[in-house]
Design an enzyme around this catalytic site. Structure first.
Site, short mmCIF file in Angstrom:
data_model
loop_
_atom_site.label_atom_id
_atom_site.label_comp_id
_atom_site.label_asym_id
_atom_site.label_seq_id
_atom_site.Cartn_x
_atom_site.Cartn_y
_atom_site.Cartn_z
N TYR A 364 0.70 54.95 58.59
CA TYR A 364 -0.57 55.67 58.69
C TYR A 364 -1.38 55.39 57.42
CZ TYR A 364 -3.50 59.78 60.02
OH TYR A 364 -4.52 60.62 60.40
N CYS A 365 -2.62 54.91 57.58
CA CYS A 365 -3.55 54.70 56.48
C CYS A 365 -2.94 53.78 55.43
CB CYS A 365 -3.97 56.05 55.91
SG CYS A 365 -5.33 55.98 54.72
N VAL A 366 -2.87 54.22 54.17
CA VAL A 366 -2.36 53.36 53.10
C VAL A 366 -0.92 52.96 53.34
CG1 VAL A 366 -1.72 55.35 51.68
CG2 VAL A 366 -2.06 53.16 50.60
N GLY A 368 0.21 52.27 56.24
CA GLY A 368 0.09 51.18 57.19
C GLY A 368 -0.24 49.87 56.50
#
Length: 631
Positions: A364-366, A368
């Protein structure tokens, strides 16, 4: 991360102010409404207001004395007025206010607006002097904005003209900023962003004497709203962070992060949680989730209705969650390599615990972004088979179009991180303030108005509680991340970056991937997330979800909200994807679950170490564990 417009679009409903039947009060009207029956009105009112003023002064004096006693403590100073004045001066110097044409237009537009607004109150050629032509809701005003939706903004000519003049001036300033020539694109974007932030900050709704709703509340409560609001402001100044939700409303493991499970592995950097199955059989390949370490993991486990974790467990998936430790001085030397190594370690820990060859993963986000680097490292070592699939929630690898956050990334600001991190870690309150600024009206100024000016109670809302539950970051890693990825965009340059001595080339990744983006995401814009498809060589599925960085992800099927889009036609660009996309109502979660099962739908009994903490299984502690509670 956290913090985007979708945090408030659905659920940030603060109790409305009771409308006063009187005209929006000026000071004399306000005093008159506070006079007890009998006595001299002026004297009675003066005594009462003197008492209120005395209480406010006493509170401020106590606060100053208290802060002098804590002079050695390090706390974010977000409210330094000199910084804001310097920023405003810098912005204004770049706008062409001295241009005669601009001045002429401002003058003419202002006169036209004054005639239009005051004329409807009989202060022009129409009607009786001082009397509105019709009810406040029927005034024909040229501009509207939800900040001025309360009828009090239209009951008196002063406030009607004030907010209309503000909206007009804001439009003019943003237009000037957008028209400035001779700046590099990045500097131009920063100017436009800074101008918008300044315009938002200068709204008359943000100041007590120019906000008729706040004045009305003060009259209605005989000044008690001012006292409560001042208390709220001082409490936030003490903790160096804006409050969004009612303090004490949420407790980890009791009414948030409550999905049953056990911590089954830990290192100084993270804990590994395994959740207890609720089905008799589960997919043979388990799921390992990497949440961003700039926020707490329980965004994916807020409560039973919103929890992605609980829902995935109910689908017959063995779910593991990484809970990152909030940085302290002992983590000062950590860099991105350490987080990539931690992801590989967690993958191996799950494989060993359940004796399986591979795991499904989510980043998720960073996290990812880091998962992409992790996959590239595994591929370089010939170990890509350890990961059966990779799902990316709003994750970027190409930062060319990384959205509003890029306005905070330049050499000066990267250097500032070092000054803010004398002990080797960045206080999470700075990062929270940055994300709040990205949506200032939703996440800053609406709370200034409601909780400081009007003294209202805070709502009890789990998503906003999570948004304010900040984590600290290793300063060295954070500076490297801003410089190497956001500023220099090196992750997409083959072998430009290394992790643990291994060069990173995203094009080596052949793992099947599911890429989710949010249509209104301002932190990881869909156009930026889409670029991930350019660099991966394995099979890909791209899904565009309604809403943004948070609600676009945390959208359970039971909510019946939003929609998502798919396109099986092999589009080359996001524009092509959108043009040929099929819209589906509701949550994309079932689509993802079907995609996951299509990789391998073999099931095994949910027994043995599939049920953490059972007989013979040594575990560390109950979920959600210690790390998520560390500040």
């Amino acid at each position: 991360m956290a913090t985007d417009a979708d945090l408030t679009s659905d659920v940030t409903h603060v109790p409305p102010v009771a409308e006063t039947k009187a005209q929006a009060p000026g000071l004399s009207a306000l005093l008159g409404q506070m006079v007890p029956a009998g006595g001299t009105p002026e004297a009675e009112a003066a005594v009462h207001w003197a008492e209120i003023a005395g209480r406010l002064h006493s509170m401020w004096t106590d606060f100053q004395v208290e802060q002098l006693g804590k002079a050695t403590e390090k706390a974010p100073q977000f409210a330094d007025p000199m910084k804001w004045i310097a920023t405003a001066e810098s912005v204004l110097r770049q706008l062409p206010f001295t241009n005669p044409e601009v001045q002429h237009k401002l003058w003419n537009d202002g006169l036209a607006l004054a005639n239009s607004v005051f004329g409807q109150f009989g202060l022009g050629p129409r009607g009786q002097e001082g009397a509105p032509v019709g009810p406040a809701d029927e005034l024909q005003l040229p501009r509207s904005d939800r900040r001025f939706a309360d009828p009090e903004w239209r009951r008196q000519p002063f406030f009607a003209f004030l907010h209309q003049a503000y909206l007009m001036m804001g439009e003019q300033m943003l237009s000037m900023a957008d028209a400035v020539e001779g700046l590099e694109p990045a500097r131009k974007a920063q100017l436009v962003f800074a101008t918008r932030a300044m315009v938002d900050a200068l709204s008359p709704a943000n100041f007590p004497l120019t906000n008729p709703v706040a004045l009305g509340r003060a009259a209605e409560t005989k000044g008690e709203s001012l006292v409560r609001g001042f208390e709220n402001m001082l409490d936030d100044m003490r903790k160096g962070q804006l409050t969004h939700t009612r303090p004490g409303a949420f407790v980890l493991g009791e009414n948030i992060a409550v999905t049953p499970g056990k911590v089954v592995f830990e290192t100084p950097l993270y804990q590994l949680i395994q959740y207890t199955p609720t089905t008799d059989r589960v997919l043979g390949t388990p799921l390992l989730i990497f949440p961003p370490w700039i926020n707490r993991f329980y965004i994916l486990d807020l409560n039973a209705k919103k929890s992605f974790v609980r829902w995935a467990v109910e689908q017959g998936i063995t779910v593991f969650m990484v809970s990152w430790k909030s940085a302290d001085a002992s983590m000062a030397e950590l860099v991105w390599d350490d987080y990539i190594a931690a992801q590989i370690e967690a993958i191996d820990a799950v494989r060993a615990r359940l004796d399986v060859p591979a795991v499904h993963t989510i980043g998720y986000c960073v996290a990812g972004t880091t998962l992409a680097a992790t996959l590239a490292v595994l591929a370089r070592h010939g170990e890509e088979a350890k990961v059966a699939s990779a799902t990316f929630f709003t994750a970027q690898v190409d930062f060319e179009e990384a959205g509003d956050l890029k306005h905070f990334i330049d050499d000066t600001q990267i250097e500032t991180v070092g000054h803010l991190s004398p002990e080797g870690y960045l206080d999470g309150r700075y990062l929270a303030a940055t994300f709040n600024i990205l949506r200032g009206n939703d996440l800053i100024w609406s709370y200034v108005e409601n909780n400081y000016l009007k003294g209202e109670e805070y709502p009890a809302f789990d998503l906003l509680h999570w948004n304010g539950d900040v984590t600290n970051l290793p300063a060295r890693w954070h500076r490297d991340y801003l410089r190497d990825l956001y500023r220099d965009n090196r992750l997409v340059v083959a072998d430009s970056l290394q992790a643990g001595g291994t060069a990173i080339d995203l094009r080596r990744i052949s793992t099947p991937t599911y890429i989710q983006a949010g249509r209104e995401d301002h932190i990881a814009p869909a156009s930026s997330v889409w670029k991930l498809t350019r660099y991966l060589s394995g099979p890909q599925t791209f899904v565009l979800a309604g809403s943004g960085h948070i609600a676009g992800v945390v959208n359970p099927p039971s909510s019946g909200k939003y929609q998502y889009w798919t396109n099986e036609g092999g589009p080359e660009t996001l524009e092509d994807f959108i043009a040929g996309a099929t819209e589906h109502p509701g949550s994309w979660w079932p689509h993802w679950a079907a995609w996951l099962r299509a990789r391998d739908d073999a099931e095994v009994p949910a027994r043995g170490k599939r049920r953490p903490g059972g007989r013979g299984d040594t575990v560390i502690e109950d979920a959600p564990g210690r790390y998520v509670a560390a500040r």
